[in-house]
Enzyme design. Structure first.
Site, PDB file in Angstrom:
ATOM      1  N   HIS A 356      39.141  17.845  22.984  1.00  0.00           N
ATOM      2  CA  HIS A 356      40.377  17.848  22.181  1.00  0.00           C
ATOM      3  C   HIS A 356      40.142  17.965  20.690  1.00  0.00           C
ATOM      4  CE1 HIS A 356      43.141  16.622  25.462  1.00  0.00           C
ATOM      5  NE2 HIS A 356      42.051  16.046  25.944  1.00  0.00           N
ATOM      6  N   LYS A 545      53.062  13.667  12.045  1.00  0.00           N
ATOM      7  CA  LYS A 545      51.824  13.684  12.810  1.00  0.00           C
ATOM      8  C   LYS A 545      50.895  12.662  12.174  1.00  0.00           C
ATOM      9  CE  LYS A 545      51.464  18.172  11.740  1.00  0.00           C
ATOM     10  NZ  LYS A 545      51.207  18.791  13.040  1.00  0.00           N
ATOM     11  N   ARG A 546      49.756  12.352  12.818  1.00  0.00           N
ATOM     12  CA  ARG A 546      48.816  11.444  12.178  1.00  0.00           C
ATOM     13  C   ARG A 546      48.399  12.010  10.816  1.00  0.00           C
ATOM     14  NH1 ARG A 546      46.751   6.843  15.014  1.00  0.00           N
ATOM     15  NH2 ARG A 546      45.278   6.714  13.296  1.00  0.00           N
ATOM     16  N   LYS A 551      45.030  18.217   8.456  1.00  0.00           N
ATOM     17  CA  LYS A 551      46.421  18.549   8.775  1.00  0.00           C
ATOM     18  C   LYS A 551      47.207  18.943   7.517  1.00  0.00           C
ATOM     19  CE  LYS A 551      46.417  15.470  12.855  1.00  0.00           C
ATOM     20  NZ  LYS A 551      46.793  16.310  14.010  1.00  0.00           N
ATOM     21  N   THR A 653      50.799  19.465  19.602  1.00  0.00           N
ATOM     22  CA  THR A 653      51.832  19.400  20.634  1.00  0.00           C
ATOM     23  C   THR A 653      53.177  19.095  19.980  1.00  0.00           C
ATOM     24  OG1 THR A 653      51.059  17.142  21.014  1.00  0.00           O
ATOM     25  CG2 THR A 653      50.426  18.805  22.642  1.00  0.00           C
ATOM     26  N   LYS A 657      57.249  20.537  20.485  1.00  0.00           N
ATOM     27  CA  LYS A 657      58.477  19.727  20.536  1.00  0.00           C
ATOM     28  C   LYS A 657      59.521  20.282  19.568  1.00  0.00           C
ATOM     29  CE  LYS A 657      55.523  15.989  21.860  1.00  0.00           C
ATOM     30  NZ  LYS A 657      54.589  14.977  21.353  1.00  0.00           N
TER      31      LYS A 657
END
Ligand code: 26W
Length: 811
Positions: A356, A545-546, A551, A653, A657
């Site tokens: 992952h 998100k985290r 990111k 993911t 959504k």
């Protein structure tokens, strides 16, 4: 499917209130009521589950065992009622008893047994495996404390313990009679028999009891029911006051504490490995209990383990459960007395591994000394696996020690879990097309050349029943109308039927009206919870998100500051109102991530207080982002920020959504964004930035962020401003320095924000231009929803079932 009337459910609930809490409806608190409902549903699911297990037993069906240190389940009451097909009836029953169903759903704590993407994926997959009628069991730890609750105090993250079990344990069924024993420490004594075989004996160990607390998982429109087995840790030694000899008493207390701390808390690290011995204990505890439990049932059914690999597949969620490999070897060798080759053949036809992340700092490398003292027998087995593998590698690569050393399992005093997985697992998969390619081309390249057929891709997916139908009832209704019913709930491709209406003005206006209504709902929720008033006329631009540097929440911040500057320079300019929403937890030890949260809050304070920004620009940090908050936010979102440095986000993911709820994506060609783009074409997504290949070559040829800083006046101004800080006088020179200068071994702007800044800015301009043409925007939104079917977890699970697990699925 069994049907229940309102009267029947009412009676069952009242019965639970009487028998379990000694209460009449009149004096039942919402907590009593919640528990009573949970117990009623649990009974229904237990009945189904017993039938499922009997069928699996009688049919001698092949089973899937999904091992994950994390299952981010969120709430279950509404979900279970939905899957059982009794949600509406339950709501009516509750209202009839004088309770508001939605208030009752709200009091359920999230089961936060996970950090983020990996844990939520496991939860979505349990739903799909069950709905597709696969005999499957999930296994994890019953953490007493889930992911911490985040409070923002003076702009900074503060962590609070998440004690979810008070109410959350209503779903858990303890199975004392299925307790397993897990052994730690001690040493191994060899006993050689007259045939020259060794019978190692483990002596002087400490035992920890593993007690299952099972959570039933209902499938949608099927009676098939699976189980999530959560292991709780207990000491076998009661603290006995009669042990008055001081030494023994203290030893008993110590042992009890050592045992019970194992299931105390979820490690809050996401994508960052820390070699903590308690974490290793958690991993072995959960893996050993799980393997023993699977083996015990298998032996009872078949009387032998020779056919084990034909009847079971063990899927491991990242490397965290890798110790299943030596643990299953241990049982086959030491308990069953199989030869090494027989045992190895079974293990290597049973275990499959999903990767992952490609981030180097997330790779698990355990110090050998730690394993040696904590798990002496496992250490012996690991040494043997590693030695045999190394001989094989040396042969294959003709002594090319560069390759051999990279692929070795034990090297420089460390055990490398990913290499062990590559060596022992019959399948290795990435979680999006790009990510799986990177595994083959880069991360595991040499292993790929040895066994190319071992490497697969299964693109991630999400539970569309939860993430569309349940959380966005108005959009669900529209999809049903346009696709001719609720078939899409079990055949997610059917959502495509919506696309027929892409030029239907009435339908497009419905899309817009639904979004507007969802925005209002979210805004009123937020106002109630936190007092923050959102401008619902502004576009909702969301990044949740985290928090991690890759990111690039910081890139989003740079861009917002640039917008702010434009407004200040020219307060009367034409300006599309924008509301930027952030939500993110930082790992408690990740200092830079925490600073970025603080920066977002400083910026938010600055902008929201500036009259120039009124009704135009707003920045909000949403406290304590979690599953149940995402469920409220997704339906209200319009622009989805998926802006990681290309090549770094394995899949994402959250991106799926948003898409399913009609948000448009502004993003890089990273993770599953690549597949989204493939489905949508350039015209239905706002792409920007370097590609993964461009990132690689720019790094190779020398990346100089200072060049962008000096050449782009807007960018320089933004960076200088953030360095100096805003009205709260907090300087963020530390964060900006990281973009401009290398330090302590980490290169300047490692995630290439500066290289992508201008392209990102332009993509925002394109998004806003489109937003101004509302019909075009609505059409894009409709197309996004219509083409989101491939991101249903049902599709992912069918891929796993066909390509890796070799188990049948429901049509
Ligand atoms: C050992 C510390 C640690 C903890 C968690 C290392 C790594 C992890 C996870 C593998 C990180 C994670 O959650 N990865 C995410 O997995 C999602 C599901 O596949 C992907 O969608 C995300 O892109 C990926 O970051």
């Amino acid at each position: 499917m069994a049907e229940y009337t309102k009267a029947q459910l009412t009676e069952l609930i009242i019965g639970k209130l009487h028998r379990n809490f000694g209460r009449d409806v009149e004096d039942a608190t919402p907590n009593h009521m919640f528990k009573a409902c949970a117990l009623v549903l649990r009974d229904i699911m237990s009945g189904h589950q017993m039938n499922t297990s009997n069928q699996v037993w009688e049919g001698q069906e092949r089973q899937v065992h999904y091992l994950s240190l994390e299952f981010l389940m969120g709430r279950s009451l509404e979900k279970n009622a939905y899957n059982l097909g009794i949600l509406d009836t339950l709501k009516e029953a509750l209202e009839g008893l004088g309770f508001s169903a939605s208030d009752l759903f709200e009091i359920e704590p999230d089961a936060g047994l996970g950090n983020g993407g990996l844990g939520r994926l496991a939860a979505c997959y349990l739903d799909s495996m069950t709905t597709l009628e696969i005999p499957a069991t999930g296994y994890s730890i019953c953490y007493e404390l889930g992911i911490f609750k985040q409070k923002i105090v003076d702009g900074k993250q503060v962590e609070q313990a998440d004690n979810w079990l008070g109410l959350g344990d209503a779903w858990l069924i303890p199975k004392m009679d299925e307790t397993e024993e897990v052994r730690f420490g001690g040493k191994i004594v060899d006993h050689w028999d007259d045939k020259g075989h060794n019978h190692p004996e483990h002596v002087g160990y400490t035992t920890v009891l593993a007690i299952p607390r099972d959570m039933e998982i209902a499938g949608y429109k099927t009676n098939h029911t699976n189980v999530l087995r959560l292991w709780d840790a207990k000491s076998p030694v009661p603290v006995d006051m009669s042990l008055y000899s001081r030494g023994e008493y203290l030893k008993a207390v110590e042992q009890q504490a050592m045992a019970e701390v194992i299931a105390k808390v979820l490690y809050p690290d996401d994508n960052h490995y820390e070699g903590k011995s308690l974490r290793l204990k958690q991993q072995y505890f959960f893996v050993s209990a799980t393997v023993q439990s699977i083996v015990r049932k298998h032996r009872a059914q078949y009387g032998t383990l020779r056919n084990f690999h034909q009847k079971h597949v063990i899927q491991i969620n990242d490397t965290h459960p890798t110790l299943v490999i030596p643990e299953l070897m241990r049982i086959l060798l030491d308990v069953e007395g199989y030869s090494w080759d027989e045992a190895w053949n079974i293990v290597t036809h049973t275990v499959a591994y999903t990767n992952h992340t490609v981030l180097a700092e997330a790779l698990e490398r355990w110090p050998q000394g730690l394993i040696e003292t904590l798990l002496p027998r496992i250490w012996q087995i690991l040494k043997e696996i590693a030695a045999r593998y190394q001989r094989q590698l040396e042969q294959h690569f003709g002594g090319d020690m560069n390759k051999v050393s990279k692929m070795a399992i034990i090297w420089n005093g460390e055990v490398r879990m990913a290499n062990l997985c590559i060596c022992a697992c019959y399948a290795v998969n990435g979680v999006s097309a790009l990510h799986s390619e990177i595994l083959k081309k880069d991360v595991f390249h040499d292993a790929y050349t040895m066994h190319p057929e071992q490497f697969k891709n299964v693109t991630n997916g999400i539970d569309h029943r939860r993430w569309l139908s349940q959380i966005n009832p108005k959009l669900d209704a529209l999809v049903r109308e346009c696709t001719g019913g609720d078939d899409y709930l079990i055949h997610p491709d059917a959502i495509l039927g919506l696309e027929k209406y892409k030029n239907d003005k009435a339908v497009l206006e419905r899309m817009e009206a639904i979004k507007k209504e969802n925005k209002r709902r979210f805004a009123s929720y937020l106002a109630r919870e936190s007092g923050v008033v959102l401008n619902t006329d502004a576009i909702f631009d969301v990044q949740v998100k985290r928090l991690h540097e890759y990111k690039r929440q910081l890139l989003n911040v740079l861009h917002i500051v640039h917008l702010y500057n434009q407004l200040r320079d020219n307060p009367n300019m034409e300006f599309t109102p924008q509301t930027f929403l952030f939500g993110a937890k930082a790992a408690p030890g990740y200092h830079v991530a925490k600073r970025i949260i603080q920066l977002i809050n400083s910026l938010s304070a600055q902008i929201n207080a500036d009259p120039i920004c009124k009704d135009k620009l707003q920045v909000v940090f949403l406290e304590n982002y979690r599953v149940s908050l995402a469920e409220k936010l997704m339906p209200a979102s319009e622009l989805s920020e998926q802006i990681s440095t290309a090549g770094k986000e394995a899949s994402g993911t959250g991106n799926m959504k948003f898409m399913m709820n009609g948000a448009l994506t502004i993003g890089t060609l990273d993770g599953a964004n690549v597949e989204m783009h493939q489905k949508l074409g350039d015209e239905n997504i706002f792409l920007f930035g370097l590609t993964a290949d461009q990132v690689t070559s720019l790094k190779a040829s020398g990346y100089h962020p200072q060049d962008y800083y000096h050449q782009n006046g807007d960018l320089k101004r933004v960076i200088d401003q953030i360095s100096a800080g805003f009205a709260d006088k907090e300087s963020y020179a530390d964060l900006m320095d990281r973009l401009l200068r290398s330090a302590g071994g980490s290169p300047a702007d490692d995630y290439m924000l500066l290289a992508d800044f201008d392209s990102y800015r332009q993509a925002h301009c394109r998004a806003l231009e489109t937003y101004a043409d509302r019909q075009r925007w609505n059409q894009m939104s409709l197309i996004n929803v219509a083409r989101s079917g491939i991101f249903a977890a049902d599709r992912s699970i069918r891929d796993y079932a066909r390509d890796i697990w070799h188990v049948p699925t429901r049509e």
